[in-house]
Scaffold this motif. Structure first.
Motif, mmCIF file in Angstrom:
data_model
loop_
_atom_site.group_PDB
_atom_site.id
_atom_site.type_symbol
_atom_site.label_atom_id
_atom_site.label_comp_id
_atom_site.label_asym_id
_atom_site.label_seq_id
_atom_site.Cartn_x
_atom_site.Cartn_y
_atom_site.Cartn_z
ATOM 1 N N ALA A 31 9.889 0.555 35.953
ATOM 2 C CA ALA A 31 10.855 1.395 35.238
ATOM 3 C C ALA A 31 10.162 2.222 34.160
ATOM 4 C CB ALA A 31 11.964 0.531 34.629
ATOM 5 N N TRP A 32 9.202 1.622 33.457
ATOM 6 C CA TRP A 32 8.448 2.373 32.443
ATOM 7 C C TRP A 32 7.584 3.448 33.097
ATOM 8 C CZ3 TRP A 32 9.841 3.166 27.856
ATOM 9 C CH2 TRP A 32 10.431 2.176 27.073
ATOM 10 N N ILE A 33 7.021 3.145 34.248
ATOM 11 C CA ILE A 33 6.245 4.165 34.975
ATOM 12 C C ILE A 33 7.166 5.313 35.371
ATOM 13 C CG2 ILE A 33 5.003 4.634 37.148
ATOM 14 C CD1 ILE A 33 3.849 1.729 36.836
ATOM 15 N N PHE A 34 8.340 4.976 35.893
ATOM 16 C CA PHE A 34 9.318 6.006 36.247
ATOM 17 C C PHE A 34 9.626 6.883 35.036
ATOM 18 C CE2 PHE A 34 13.753 7.444 36.386
ATOM 19 C CZ PHE A 34 13.703 8.238 37.518
ATOM 20 N N PHE A 35 9.963 6.252 33.923
ATOM 21 C CA PHE A 35 10.283 7.011 32.709
ATOM 22 C C PHE A 35 9.096 7.840 32.233
ATOM 23 C CE2 PHE A 35 9.604 7.088 28.122
ATOM 24 C CZ PHE A 35 10.550 8.048 27.776
ATOM 25 N N GLY A 36 7.912 7.247 32.189
ATOM 26 C CA GLY A 36 6.732 7.956 31.687
ATOM 27 C C GLY A 36 6.419 9.205 32.489
ATOM 28 N N PHE A 37 6.475 9.091 33.794
ATOM 29 C CA PHE A 37 6.162 10.251 34.625
ATOM 30 C C PHE A 37 7.312 11.248 34.676
ATOM 31 C CE2 PHE A 37 2.620 7.613 35.676
ATOM 32 C CZ PHE A 37 1.596 8.539 35.811
ATOM 33 N N ARG A 38 8.549 10.792 34.488
ATOM 34 C CA ARG A 38 9.671 11.735 34.344
ATOM 35 C C ARG A 38 9.507 12.539 33.055
ATOM 36 N NH1 ARG A 38 12.643 13.153 38.598
ATOM 37 N NH2 ARG A 38 13.489 14.420 36.942
ATOM 38 N N THR A 39 9.045 11.870 32.015
ATOM 39 C CA THR A 39 8.822 12.553 30.737
ATOM 40 C C THR A 39 7.726 13.599 30.880
ATOM 41 O OG1 THR A 39 9.552 10.615 29.501
ATOM 42 C CG2 THR A 39 8.201 12.224 28.309
ATOM 43 N N LEU A 40 6.616 13.219 31.491
ATOM 44 C CA LEU A 40 5.529 14.179 31.700
ATOM 45 C C LEU A 40 5.991 15.338 32.576
ATOM 46 C CD1 LEU A 40 2.572 11.683 32.212
ATOM 47 C CD2 LEU A 40 3.004 13.136 30.202
ATOM 48 N N HIS A 41 6.758 15.024 33.610
ATOM 49 C CA HIS A 41 7.310 16.059 34.483
ATOM 50 C C HIS A 41 8.163 17.034 33.674
ATOM 51 C CE1 HIS A 41 10.597 17.605 37.050
ATOM 52 N NE2 HIS A 41 9.629 17.806 37.929
#
Length: 144
Positions: A96-106
């Protein structure tokens, strides 16, 4: 201890909601500044007209906000499912943190310099994290 692990899934959940709010605010700042600076008329503020007139610096945040209502909807539903069924573990929380982190970068890339291939890879990594979470939950559901 188990309740603490279960509740920890809500940190990336609320972080993703906060990301959506931040993109929404940024979009309106860009959009309102554009409308005021160009002195657009109400006739020019229809969705079609505005999208045709808007430069990427104005339209990209709007497009990104729309994007934050696509895959993240599955993420939100999955988080609730995992919490309600008491399946949250460190693997789900990390994904979930990976999902959030890469959504943020995106979102950062999409709303700023918008390098499309970089944006695509950031999106892909976030999607893979989400699909991993989803498939793991589906397999656990059908194997129980």
């Amino acid at each position: 201890m188990i309740a603490m692990i279960q509740e920890s899934i809500f940190s990336p959940f609320f972080a993703t909601i906060l990301l959506t709010i931040l993109v929404w605010v940024y979009m309106y700042i860009r959009r309102i500044n554009f409308i005021v600076s160009r002195k657009l008329t109400p006739k020019e503020l229809t969705p079609i007209s505005l999208s045709q007139l808007s430069p990427p610096a104005v339209s990209n945040p709007s497009d990104n906000l729309k994007n934050l209502f696509e895959l993240p909807i599955i993420f939100y539903a999955l988080v609730f499912y995992l919490f309600i069924t008491k399946q949250v573990d460190s693997i789900y929380v990390n994904a979930a943190w990976i999902f959030f982190g890469f959504r943020t970068l995106h979102s950062l890339v999409h709303c700023t310099f918008n390098l499309i291939m970089l944006r695509f890879y950031l999106y892909l990594i976030s999607a893979i994290a989400l699909w991993f979470m989803t498939m793991r939950a589906v397999l656990m559901y059908f194997n129980s």
